[in-house]
Every structure is written in C-alpha cells, then in structure tokens.
Design a protein around this motif. Structure first.
Motif, mmCIF file in Angstrom:
data_model
loop_
_atom_site.group_PDB
_atom_site.id
_atom_site.type_symbol
_atom_site.label_atom_id
_atom_site.label_comp_id
_atom_site.label_asym_id
_atom_site.label_seq_id
_atom_site.Cartn_x
_atom_site.Cartn_y
_atom_site.Cartn_z
ATOM 1 N N ARG A 14 -1.250 -3.392 -15.812
ATOM 2 C CA ARG A 14 -1.564 -3.126 -14.415
ATOM 3 C C ARG A 14 -3.037 -3.363 -14.119
ATOM 4 O O ARG A 14 -3.910 -2.885 -14.838
ATOM 5 N N GLY A 15 -3.320 -4.092 -13.040
ATOM 6 C CA GLY A 15 -4.684 -4.250 -12.602
ATOM 7 C C GLY A 15 -5.225 -2.960 -12.033
ATOM 8 O O GLY A 15 -4.486 -2.130 -11.499
ATOM 9 N N VAL A 20 -6.826 -2.665 -17.637
ATOM 10 C CA VAL A 20 -7.142 -3.913 -16.934
ATOM 11 C C VAL A 20 -8.060 -3.572 -15.767
ATOM 12 O O VAL A 20 -7.638 -3.559 -14.598
ATOM 13 N N ASP A 22 -10.998 -3.748 -12.845
ATOM 14 C CA ASP A 22 -11.208 -4.772 -11.826
ATOM 15 C C ASP A 22 -12.195 -5.844 -12.254
ATOM 16 O O ASP A 22 -12.111 -6.983 -11.807
ATOM 17 N N ASN A 25 -11.932 -10.417 -16.361
ATOM 18 C CA ASN A 25 -11.353 -11.735 -16.116
ATOM 19 C C ASN A 25 -10.576 -12.117 -17.376
ATOM 20 O O ASN A 25 -11.166 -12.375 -18.424
ATOM 21 N N LYS A 26 -9.248 -12.143 -17.271
ATOM 22 C CA LYS A 26 -8.428 -12.374 -18.463
ATOM 23 C C LYS A 26 -8.666 -13.751 -19.073
ATOM 24 O O LYS A 26 -8.625 -13.919 -20.299
#
Length: 488
Positions: A14-15, A20, A22, A25-26
């Motif tokens: 989940r962002g 994860v 904010d 950057n994956k």
C-alpha cells in the motif's frame, strides 16, 4: 474483475504506509539495489575468479581467498562504523563522524547525505542536500559494494606473498583511515566535493586510491620469490576471461548507479562505459600486435580494465565521442607506462606490483580524472554535480580551472594514500610479518591454507617429476607471453 478493497491489500504493497512511504520511488530503489548487486558480483565471484585464475597455480587459492575475505570484512566494518565516516555528518573537511548504520530507524528512513548541501559564498543554498528516493538501507549497501571492491583491487598488487594474517589486519585499518577519507572528501560532502572536483563514480575514490595504495603496500611487503617473479603464468586463461566478463558487465551498476536514480544520466553513464571499455581493449590489443606481433588475451583484459577505470570519473558527464577519445588514451597511456616506462624506471622495477594495479588503476584513474576535467559537458554536469555551471576545459568559461581542480584532487588522494598506507603497513609489521615465510613462498597454497586449487597430478598428490613425467608451472620455459601481467 473488481479490485480488492484497500483494507484487504497487504500493507507491504500500500502506498502512503510505512512500507511504501510517499517519498519512495520503486523504480529508483529497484535500480539502486540491482546496481549494488552488480558491483557486488564484480567482486564475488568476479574478482575472486579473476585473481584465482590469473596467478600461478600455486597461488590460486590464496589469491581468490584474499578477495573473498576482504569483501566479508568490509561489509561488517562498513555497517558498524565506516559508512557514516564516508557519508554521514561532517567531522572534519575530509572526514565524517563514525557511527553504526544498523538500527531500524536509521535504515528505513528517507536516504540523505547530510553534508552534501552546496552553498554559495554568501551562505545561500546553491544545491539542496542529496536525498535519493529510497531508504538509507539501499544507500548503505550500494556504497558498501564500492568500498569492498576497492580493497580487493588493492590486493592485486600484493598477490603471491603477503601474509594472509597481515592482510586480515590491513583490510579494516585501510578502510577506516584511507578509503573513508577519499569517499567523504569527494562524495560525502567533504572539501573536494564542495570545491567541485569531479569524480562521477570512483576514478579517484576507488581506482586512484587502490592503485597508489597497492603500489605502496607492495613496497612495504617486498617482492615475490625470485622464481615467481621470473615466471608467473596464469593457471587458467579461460577463467580469467570469465572473471573479466563479470567485471565488465557489472560496471553497468558501478557507473549506472551513481546518479542515485534510474534517470537519463544513468543511461548515459552505462553507454559511455561500454564505449570506452571496448575502444580501450581494441587499442591495447592493436599495440600488442604492432609491437609484439601477437595479440595477448591477458593484455586485452588489461585494456578492458583501463577503459572501464578511465571512464569512471566522467561516465555520466561526457559525450559519446569523448568516451571514444578517452578509450583511445586509456588503451595506450597505461600500456606505455606498463610495457615501456615500468621496464626502464629503476624505482618501479624495485617494487613488485603483481598484477600491475598501479598502471591499470592509478594511471588510468588519474588519466580519466584529468580527461573528465577536459571533456565534461555543461548540460550533463548540470544533471549530476552540486556546483552549478561546472564544465570541462573544451567548453570554455570555468573549464580551465576545472582541469586544475582535477589535478589537485588527484594529488590529495595520492598523497593521503602514500602516507596513510605506509603508516598502516609499518604498524602491522610491528606485530605481524607483512611477508610470508620463505617456506610458504616456496610451496604456496598448500603451506598457507592446506588446500590446492587443482589436483593435477592425481587425487591431491604433489607433483613429482620422477613419477609424473610432466612439467609443473615451475619448470623454466621460454617467455612467449606478451602484453600480459606476468611480464610486468
């Protein structure tokens, strides 16, 4: 098909959650971890294989193990104290404050280089602090792989005679008192970083330092046995090529990971890296053919390495045509210093640099740093460097000063490594002999480790000329190799 409600999605995906955040950057995080792994593979197994195969058979195990040990020792030292000395809060203009990089709160937070904020002379911000879009854990591991390979490159100068126990002491000491200084000064926010000395990915921090420190260590350790210096053939050229291939392909992470992002500059760096390496390999091979009438495989590997080293300080800062020019020079200048200057300069003749690391890394690294000061393109500089309006000499403006900055930065790395490496060797030698005993030098791996690389004469038997009727690698034969390590 309807998507699952938000509360049914595992928190790891989940962002906006701790897993994860904010700022993550994956794509950048993925590339950074891949780059770190590629650099790690250059060392283990890349240089482990290359060192174990490019030396005489009796030193295969010892040479490979020196590389493996250095990698493991650096990892532990790095996370316990050395990372923050290289990339942490400023202690001195050339050194960060020591401290562990082990706690959860530190490792999962947004990555940042706290000393990297660039200020104008009036103390207003010129360039904000470097804050890559991934966690500190990715940064710590990426930089660890660079620190580890530096020690392994240095080891190439002292293969075939340095006491393994002395090497075990040398690794953490040199990492602490030499590598961290270069890394902080040029990358972590030290005085050379803020002055604007360009070192995109380690031409100075890694290659110039390992080459100079390797030569210095070789001076203090002393030479190999006379028999080994006279004849030191690779025990497996095909495996040497395997290790070299891992080194070349791994350089995509070495240079491509240093923008700390999967961006356009990382793509430029990877392309330039391959252009320069290929050009350098070809030039070195052509010189071997012209002057020695045969192409040397080991010589081609040397040319590949000098090309990779030379482009490293400017990989994402120069244009493709400049990468070709740098490849031509990296394939010829280190060739000249290795094959001509070394054989005519009495001082270099006295120092036994086993794999010619001084030529392939120190000479090529300094050459690359100076050429970066000449060819660095302003638009590419703006994508990466903290000092605005940076440029190379051919682009006018401040470019002429940049060349002087590159020379000054290289001089600092050279001076620091000669002095500190000498002190480290002197201190270790007070407690542990730097050089192996004469018996160990005569026998090799079996005496040092109780192990041998190959059972060539049967199931672990020692070679016996009266019984086996074949020659060993200690039998004298005419020298037929050219452009190769063993004739340095």
């Amino acid at each position: 098909m309807a998507s699952a409600p938000q509360n049914q999605v595992p928190v790891a995906y989940r962002g906006g959650t701790p897993a994860v955040p904010d700022w993550l950057n994956k794509g950048d995080n993925t590339w950074q971890m891949i780059s770190a792994t590629l650099v790690g593979l250059q060392s283990v197994p890349g240089l482990v294989i290359l060192y174990g195969s490019i030396v005489k058979k009796k030193w295969a195990v010892n040479s490979a193990f020196m590389a493996l040990y250095a990698f493991a020792a650096v990892v532990l030292c790095w996370v316990v104290w050395a990372y923050k000395m290289s990339f942490g809060e400023k202690l001195l203009p050339f050194w960060g404050k020591a401290g562990p990089a082990l706690g959860q709160q530190f490792l999962i937070k947004h990555a940042a280089l706290p000393a990297s904020t660039q200020f104008y002379h009036n103390h207003t911000v010129e360039t904000d602090m470097a804050t890559p879009l991934y966690p500190m854990a990715s940064m710590v591991w990426f930089q660890c792989s660079f620190a580890a390979i530096t020690l392994i490159l240095l080891a190439g100068s002292v293969l075939g005679r340095m006491n393994i126990k002395a090497w075990m002491a040398f690794v953490p000491l040199w990492l602490t008192f030499s590598y961290t200084v270069g890394a902080f000064s040029l990358w972590g926010g030290g005085f050379l970083f803020h002055w604007g000395v360009m070192d995109y990915s380690g031409g100075y921090v890694i290659h110039l330092s390992s080459g100079i420190a390797g030569l210095t260590t070789a001076f203090w350790v002393g030479p190999r046995s006379t028999k080994d210096r006279e004849r030191f053939p690779p025990n497996n050229v095909l495996l040497t090529l395997t290790g070299a291939g891992l080194l070349w392909m791994g350089w995509a992470g070495f240079n491509g990971g240093d923008p700390y992002s999967a961006n356009v500059d990382s793509s430029m760096a990877v392309l330039n890296t391959n252009i320069c390496a290929a050009t350098s390999l070809l030039v070195w091979t052509w010189l071997d053919v012209i002057f020695f009438k045969k192409p040397s495989v080991v010589g081609a590997v040397q040319g590949m390495i000098t090309g990779l080293v030379c482009i490293t300080p400017g990989a994402g800062l120069v244009q493709g045509w400049a990468a070709i020019v740098m490849g031509i020079l990296s394939g010829s200048v280190p060739w000249l210093t290795m094959m001509v200057v070394h054989k005519r300069w009495a001082f270099l003749q006295q120092i036994d640099d086993t794999l010619g690391v001084f030529h392939t890394h120190a000479v090529a690294g300094l050459l690359g740093g100076v050429l970066t000061g000449i060819f660095a393109e302003p638009q590419l500089c703006a994508l990466f460097l903290p000092v605005t309006y940076s440029r190379g000499g051919v682009y006018g403006g401040s470019g002429g000063i940049q060349i002087l900055k590159q020379l000054a930065g290289g001089s600092f790395i050279i001076g620091w490594n000669v002095a500190v490496t000498s002190i480290i060797c002197y201190v270790i030698n007070l407690v542990i002999p730097l050089r192996m005993s004469e018996e160990q030098l005569l026998i090799g791996d079996d005496a040092v480790h109780g192990e041998e690389a190959y059972a060539l004469w049967g199931d672990g038997e020692k070679y016996d000329s009266t019984k086996h009727g074949m020659y060993s690698d200690d039998t004298s034969h005419p020298k037929t190799s050219i452009g190769a390590t063993q004739v340095v």
